[in-house]
Design a protein around this motif. Structure first.
Motif, PDB file in Angstrom:
ATOM      1  N   TYR A 158       0.810  -1.223  -0.043  1.00 23.66           N
ATOM      2  CA  TYR A 158       0.022  -0.143   0.068  1.00 23.66           C
ATOM      3  C   TYR A 158       1.012   1.263   0.061  1.00 23.66           C
ATOM      4  CZ  TYR A 158       0.551   0.628   5.107  1.00 23.66           C
ATOM      5  OH  TYR A 158       1.330   1.250   6.119  1.00 23.66           O
ATOM      6  N   PRO A 159       0.344   2.260  -0.689  1.00 22.84           N
ATOM      7  CA  PRO A 159       1.207   3.616  -0.577  1.00 22.84           C
ATOM      8  C   PRO A 159       1.446   4.276   0.846  1.00 22.84           C
ATOM      9  CG  PRO A 159      -1.135   3.987  -1.242  1.00 22.84           C
ATOM     10  CD  PRO A 159      -0.951   2.634  -0.924  1.00 22.84           C
ATOM     11  N   SER A 160       2.461   5.002   0.749  1.00 24.70           N
ATOM     12  CA  SER A 160       3.062   5.793   2.101  1.00 24.70           C
ATOM     13  C   SER A 160       2.012   6.744   2.453  1.00 24.70           C
ATOM     14  CB  SER A 160       4.414   6.045   1.944  1.00 24.70           C
ATOM     15  OG  SER A 160       4.496   7.069   0.863  1.00 24.70           O
ATOM     16  N   GLU A 161       1.439   7.244   1.212  1.00 25.45           N
ATOM     17  CA  GLU A 161       0.506   8.238   1.551  1.00 25.45           C
ATOM     18  C   GLU A 161      -0.775   8.050   1.189  1.00 25.45           C
ATOM     19  OE1 GLU A 161       1.705  12.075  -0.181  1.00 25.45           O
ATOM     20  OE2 GLU A 161       3.794  12.357   0.984  1.00 25.45           O
ATOM     21  N   ARG A 162      -1.896   8.369   1.620  1.00 23.49           N
ATOM     22  CA  ARG A 162      -3.274   7.931   1.544  1.00 23.49           C
ATOM     23  C   ARG A 162      -3.704   8.521   0.037  1.00 23.49           C
ATOM     24  NH1 ARG A 162      -8.540   9.448   5.141  1.00 23.49           N
ATOM     25  NH2 ARG A 162     -10.115   8.439   3.987  1.00 23.49           N
ATOM     26  N   LEU A 167     -11.178   4.323   2.083  1.00 23.87           N
ATOM     27  CA  LEU A 167     -12.227   4.402   2.957  1.00 23.87           C
ATOM     28  C   LEU A 167     -11.964   4.606   4.245  1.00 23.87           C
ATOM     29  CD1 LEU A 167     -15.209   2.074   1.591  1.00 23.87           C
ATOM     30  CD2 LEU A 167     -15.015   4.641   1.075  1.00 23.87           C
ATOM     31  N   HIS A 168     -10.870   3.959   4.876  1.00 30.12           N
ATOM     32  CA  HIS A 168     -10.481   3.879   6.174  1.00 30.12           C
ATOM     33  C   HIS A 168      -8.804   4.287   6.277  1.00 30.12           C
ATOM     34  CE1 HIS A 168     -14.038   2.013   6.795  1.00 30.12           C
ATOM     35  NE2 HIS A 168     -14.049   1.034   5.759  1.00 30.12           N
ATOM     36  N   GLY A 169      -8.629   5.246   5.476  1.00 33.35           N
ATOM     37  CA  GLY A 169      -7.298   5.702   5.567  1.00 33.35           C
ATOM     38  C   GLY A 169      -6.736   6.676   6.249  1.00 33.35           C
ATOM     39  N   ASP A 170      -7.348   6.915   7.300  1.00 36.28           N
ATOM     40  CA  ASP A 170      -7.020   8.066   8.208  1.00 36.28           C
ATOM     41  C   ASP A 170      -6.479   7.545   9.617  1.00 36.28           C
ATOM     42  OD1 ASP A 170      -9.227   6.792   9.145  1.00 36.28           O
ATOM     43  OD2 ASP A 170     -10.396   8.609   9.579  1.00 36.28           O
ATOM     44  N   GLY A 171      -6.075   6.260   9.707  1.00 34.04           N
ATOM     45  CA  GLY A 171      -5.365   5.643  10.598  1.00 34.04           C
ATOM     46  C   GLY A 171      -4.029   5.620  10.516  1.00 34.04           C
ATOM     47  N   PRO A 172      -2.876   4.907  11.315  1.00 34.76           N
ATOM     48  CA  PRO A 172      -1.895   4.694  11.092  1.00 34.76           C
ATOM     49  C   PRO A 172      -1.538   4.148   9.841  1.00 34.76           C
ATOM     50  CG  PRO A 172      -2.506   4.076  13.384  1.00 34.76           C
ATOM     51  CD  PRO A 172      -3.679   4.244  12.450  1.00 34.76           C
ATOM     52  N   ARG A 173      -0.155   4.318   9.312  1.00 33.57           N
ATOM     53  CA  ARG A 173       0.146   3.486   7.992  1.00 33.57           C
ATOM     54  C   ARG A 173       1.741   2.944   8.244  1.00 33.57           C
ATOM     55  NH1 ARG A 173      -3.423   5.472   4.078  1.00 33.57           N
ATOM     56  NH2 ARG A 173      -1.988   4.807   2.322  1.00 33.57           N
ATOM     57  N   PRO A 174       1.727   1.772   9.258  1.00 35.79           N
ATOM     58  CA  PRO A 174       3.064   1.222   9.843  1.00 35.79           C
ATOM     59  C   PRO A 174       3.609   0.801   8.531  1.00 35.79           C
ATOM     60  CG  PRO A 174       1.366  -0.034  10.256  1.00 35.79           C
ATOM     61  CD  PRO A 174       0.672   1.240   9.628  1.00 35.79           C
ATOM     62  N   PRO A 175       4.940   0.393   8.459  1.00 33.21           N
ATOM     63  CA  PRO A 175       5.751  -0.443   7.584  1.00 33.21           C
ATOM     64  C   PRO A 175       5.079  -1.741   7.240  1.00 33.21           C
ATOM     65  CG  PRO A 175       7.394   0.372   9.312  1.00 33.21           C
ATOM     66  CD  PRO A 175       5.960   0.731   9.743  1.00 33.21           C
ATOM     67  N   GLU A 240       7.948   4.918  -5.161  1.00 38.67           N
ATOM     68  CA  GLU A 240       6.852   5.070  -5.480  1.00 38.67           C
ATOM     69  C   GLU A 240       6.680   6.229  -6.413  1.00 38.67           C
ATOM     70  OE1 GLU A 240       3.989   4.928  -1.564  1.00 38.67           O
ATOM     71  OE2 GLU A 240       5.724   5.426  -0.861  1.00 38.67           O
ATOM     72  N   PRO A 241       5.390   6.327  -7.192  1.00 38.58           N
ATOM     73  CA  PRO A 241       4.517   5.105  -7.259  1.00 38.58           C
ATOM     74  C   PRO A 241       4.989   4.244  -8.632  1.00 38.58           C
ATOM     75  CG  PRO A 241       3.436   7.073  -8.345  1.00 38.58           C
ATOM     76  CD  PRO A 241       4.714   7.427  -8.025  1.00 38.58           C
ATOM     77  N   GLY A 242       4.945   2.926  -8.595  1.00 38.43           N
ATOM     78  CA  GLY A 242       5.169   2.097  -9.780  1.00 38.43           C
ATOM     79  C   GLY A 242       6.584   2.046 -10.161  1.00 38.43           C
TER      80      GLY A 242
END
Length: 265
Positions: A158-162, A167-175, A240-242
């Protein structure tokens, strides 16, 4: 080989392995009959593929399978998720329909039209989604018959930035995000994944993506099928991306191999 069979590949592992590494979103290929329904020009489509594809995850799974002492089985989607997304529900149960991303996507990651409004998803669902689902169910059934259990490890990124579609991308984005299911993800499986990926960095649960994939034939009814989604943040292993993979990829593959070994015994 039929066009349907060529859209996915089941790569054999050890007969005694319960593990299936499922790689559903790593490919970029779009057959002509699916491309015909897409309204993006070629350049825009390539940019969308950069954002939506879980790039290099098939390579991560392959390296992990090669190095694990008991080789897992691998079920790999050979077509882009812009053809069909095999992990969506093909009906109104799918919450991602609200952003145009059911089994057949009609919108892009940034909300642009991908297919015309009112496009019939039926032909693509029948040609690609249903055969894929049947084959995955059969692969799980074969592991149950051979060893009495099946462990599906769903390999994603998944991308490092939302992105706007989340739909639920406002939480933590851990490694590493571990997606779980209350029925199919036992605590021991989650603990094994946390230990295996400790060398990569922090692991989190169900944020920004939650849940995991189990064929509907077994979902919520067969406790011998366990499952975990492994979502890897892309900046840990690629540009990123691609873009190309970087030095983080072998480390992630080794961690995944460690998880495979831990749950194979």
């Amino acid at each position: 080989m039929s066009a349907d069979a060529a859209s996915f590949s089941l790569l054999p592992g050890a007969e005694g392995s319960p593990v299936i590494l499922h790689v559903p979103h790593s490919a970029r290929a779009i057959p002509p009959e699916a491309r015909a329904g897409i309204v993006l020009d070629d350049g825009s489509l390539e940019r969308e593929l950069d954002h939506i594809t879980d790039a290099h995850t098939a390579e991560i799974a392959e390296l992990a399978a090669r190095s694990a002492r008991l080789a897992p089985w691998r079920f790999v989607n050979l077509l882009s998720r812009l053809v069909v997304d095999p992990e969506r529900f093909p009906d109104e149960r799918e919450e991602m329909l609200s952003v145009g991303m059911g089994a057949v996507y009609t919108r892009t990651t940034h909300g642009r039209a991908l297919r015309p409004a009112g496009a019939d998803p039926g032909p693509l669902v029948d040609r690609y989604f249903r055969p894929y689902a049947r084959a995955m169910s059969e692969a799980v059934g074969e592991r149950l018959a051979a060893v009495g259990r099946a462990v599906i490890i769903d390999v994603h990124s998944y991308p490092s930035e939302r992105l706007p579609y989340e739909l639920h991308g406002d939480g933590p984005r851990p490694p590493v995000c571990l997606g779980t299911d209350s029925f199919h993800t036992p605590a021991a499986l989650t603990a094994a994944a946390r230990e295996a990926f400790a060398a990569v960095g922090e692991t989190g649960l169900d944020s920004p993506f939650g849940g995991t994939y189990v064929p509907l034939e077994y979902y919520g009814s067969e406790p011998r099928v366990s499952a975990l989604m492994v979502e890897i943040r892309r900046d840990t292993y690629m540009t990123e991306p691609g873009g190309p993979a970087g030095p983080g990829l072998p480390l992630l593959a080794a961690a995944l191999a460690g998880l495979v070994e831990a749950v194979s015994v």
